[in-house]
Each structure stands twice: as structure tokens, then as C-alpha cells.
Design a protein around this motif. Structure first.
Motif, mmCIF file in Angstrom:
data_model
loop_
_atom_site.group_PDB
_atom_site.id
_atom_site.type_symbol
_atom_site.label_atom_id
_atom_site.label_comp_id
_atom_site.label_asym_id
_atom_site.label_seq_id
_atom_site.Cartn_x
_atom_site.Cartn_y
_atom_site.Cartn_z
ATOM 1 N N GLY A 6 0.792 -1.149 0.058
ATOM 2 C CA GLY A 6 0.072 -0.076 -0.082
ATOM 3 C C GLY A 6 0.872 1.171 -0.109
ATOM 4 N N MET B 297 -1.786 -2.156 -5.511
ATOM 5 C CA MET B 297 -1.795 -1.580 -4.209
ATOM 6 C C MET B 297 -3.045 -1.634 -3.347
ATOM 7 S SD MET B 297 1.138 -0.267 -3.833
ATOM 8 C CE MET B 297 1.801 -1.269 -4.765
ATOM 9 N N HIS B 298 -2.961 -2.530 -2.203
ATOM 10 C CA HIS B 298 -4.140 -2.897 -1.436
ATOM 11 C C HIS B 298 -4.870 -1.946 -0.590
ATOM 12 C CE1 HIS B 298 -2.323 -6.568 -2.933
ATOM 13 N NE2 HIS B 298 -3.566 -7.246 -2.659
ATOM 14 N N PHE B 299 -4.145 -0.612 -0.184
ATOM 15 C CA PHE B 299 -4.689 0.245 0.819
ATOM 16 C C PHE B 299 -3.919 1.615 0.585
ATOM 17 C CE2 PHE B 299 -1.376 -2.180 2.745
ATOM 18 C CZ PHE B 299 -0.343 -0.955 3.389
ATOM 19 N N VAL B 300 -4.670 2.620 1.059
ATOM 20 C CA VAL B 300 -3.931 3.894 1.258
ATOM 21 C C VAL B 300 -4.275 4.599 2.718
ATOM 22 C CG1 VAL B 300 -5.967 4.955 0.186
ATOM 23 C CG2 VAL B 300 -3.865 6.225 0.341
ATOM 24 N N ARG C 100 -9.162 2.727 2.828
ATOM 25 C CA ARG C 100 -8.613 3.927 3.148
ATOM 26 C C ARG C 100 -8.706 4.264 4.604
ATOM 27 N NH1 ARG C 100 -13.700 4.851 3.283
ATOM 28 N NH2 ARG C 100 -14.420 6.675 2.826
#
Length: 284
Positions: free
Chosen positions: A64, A84-87, A116
Motif C-alpha cells: 500500500g 496497491m491494497h490500501f492507502v 483507506r
């Protein structure tokens, strides 16, 4: 046609010239060798300035990013689609600063379907109660959001030069964590760097998941036995949908662990101990 007359007309290279050429060739070979794998600062896809000490981070399946005002007009659909799995995105700082991109980032990431979370940067020149009130006023309590993050560092690059005692800092930290949890219903994540962890957090128990910054070595080499859930492994990342460099991060576990985290807001390894406290309810 013979080449001898042309060869004879050239001066024979000196020993120093040959030696310099050999050294240049050797240096070039070393650079190629470094850049072909995890070596130091060779071109590795997804990182402009990689360090071999964080090679393992690249192999972890759940990756991420974290962003702030420095990354503008992010295309979260592209970022999410790129793997990208997360922010995590900056929301607030201190008692009165709101990241100018936060509200747009929050909506755009949600619309892209990208998990997120929001983070608050703690400062040491205002009361924890003031900072908690500012966070609550500006960060939505969305049920689908990741747990909030409390960013804990010394404010070395800020106009705030106050450095509280360890006891005072811990009191402010615990107050802020409690306020963030009450607002969101989720156990906050603690982000920190080596200096703040050494000076304040080392040896202290927190039920919270930890997100550790370590861009030249694995976290256990810098933070001792502190269990980590997220690892910030470079600040020179390159990710589709983000212009310029961006911080890249890795989650500790596999896809199943990640799904458990998304469902519960808790590190799967801590659910057994946290369950009796009323947290991680959806794991039941």
C-alpha cells in the motif's frame, strides 16, 4: 587492405590510461550487479532509491501507500488496479491544520473502492484535547474506513520545538488514542519512527497495531521485539496513478490475514487477546 599503417600511427596507451579504464569497467560492473537485484540504490521497479535491507518488504503480498498534500490529483483507480491494497492519507495535524487534499482524497479513494484510512500528525505545542477535537471535527466516521492512525514523531521540521518529557508525551498519546477510538469505533494504529520509539514508546504496552518506519533494514533490526502490522519501507516509491515519489508500505501477512484485518480492524494475531475487551467484534 592491411590495417598495420593505421595502427602504427596511434600512440600506445599509457599504463595509467589502461588502469583508469579497468577501474571504470569494474565500477560499471558493480553498478549493474547492484541494480539487478536488491543492491543499494539500483533501479528496482517501484522504487527510485532502493536499499537491500528492505528487500523482504518487496516480497510481501499486501502492499500500500501513504499520501499527503505532496501527492496531488491521485488517480486512485489506477493505484488500486496496479496492486496497491490500501492507502493511508494525512488528514489533520496539531489543533488547526487540515491537509488541503484530504477531503478530495477521502472521496476519490472511496469511489475507487480502495481501502483507506486517515492519519493525524501529533504535535507537541498544543493540548491533546485540542488535537482530538480537531480530528473529530474533520475526519468522517465512515464504517468502511480503515482504523485511524496516530503519527508519532518528534517535530524536528516544524516551528514547534517543544519536546515533552517521556511521561508527558505518553499521557498525550494515550489521550489521543482513546479519543480517536471513541470517534471511529476502531482501535487506532500507531505510526512511529526509530527516534520517537526509542525515546518514548520502547518498553510500553499498547494494544494497538504498530506501523513502523524502517527504510534501510527490517523492523526487528531497529525496533527490537516490537510486533509490527505495517512496515513503511521506502519514501521513494513509484506507483501508477501517483505523480512523483510516494511512501510505500507492506502489511505483515497474507491475503487471508488481510481480509481478517479488513473485517475486524485488528491485527489477526491479536484478536484472541483483544476480543474480551469488546474490540474486533466482527471476528466472532
Amino acid at each position: 587492405m592491411s590495417g598495420f599503417p593505421m595502427f602504427a600511427s596511434r600512440p600506445f596507451p599509457s599504463f595509467s590510461t589502461i588502469a583508469k579504464g579497468a577501474i571504470s569497467a569494474l565500477l560499471a560492473a558493480l553498478l549493474v550487479a547492484c541494480s539487478s537485484g536488491g543492491g543499494l540504490y539500483g533501479p528496482i521497479q517501484g522504487d527510485n532509491r532502493p536499499h537491500s535491507g528492505v528487500d523482504r518488504a518487496r516480497t510481501l503480498p499486501i502492499q500500500g501507500v501513504d499520501v499527503a498534500r505532496y501527492q496531488e490529483n491521485i488517480d486512485f483507480r489506477q493505484t488500486f488496479a496496479s496492486g496497491m491494497h490500501f492507502v493511508f492519507m494525512k488528514a489533520t495535524e496539531g489543533k488547526d491544520y487540515l491537509d488541503p487534499n484530504f477531503r478530495a482524497n477521502w472521496v476519490r479513494a472511496r469511489d475507487a473502492g480502495m481501502p483507506r484510512g486517515a492519519y493525524h500528525f501529533m504535535t507537541w505545542c498544543s493540548l491533546a484535547s485540542e488535537q482530538a477535537a480537531w480530528f473529530v471535527a474533520n475526519v468522517p466516521n465512515d464504517i468502511d474506513a480503515l482504523p485511524p492512525v496516530l503519527d508519532l514523531e518528534w517535530n524536528n521540521h516544524s516551528s514547534c520545538k517543544n519536546k515533552p518529557s517521556r511521561a508527558d508525551a505518553l499521557e498525550k498519546v494515550r489521550f489521543m488514542l482513546d479519543a480517536m477510538e471513541r470517534h471511529t469505533g476502531k482501535l487506532p494504529i500507531i505510526y512511529t519512527d526509530m527516534n520517537f520509539h526509542r525515546d518514548v514508546l520502547d518498553g510500553e504496552y499498547f494494544p494497538n497495531a504498530f506501523w513502523l518506519r524502517s527504510t534501510a533494514a527490517e523492523p526487528h533490526e531497529r525496533y527490537g521485539n516490537r510486533t509490527w502490522t505495517f512496515w513503511q519501507w521506502t519514501q521513494t516509491g513509484v506507483v501508477r496513478g501517483v505523480r512523483g515519489e510516494v511512501d510505500r508500505n507492506a502489511f505483515y501477512g497474507n491475503q487471508n490475514d488481510w481480509i481478517t484485518f479488513l473485517l475486524t480492524g485488528c491485527d489477526p494475531r491479536a484478536i484472541a487477546s483483544l476480543g474480551p475487551t469488546g474490540r474486533c467484534q466482527s471476528a466472532k
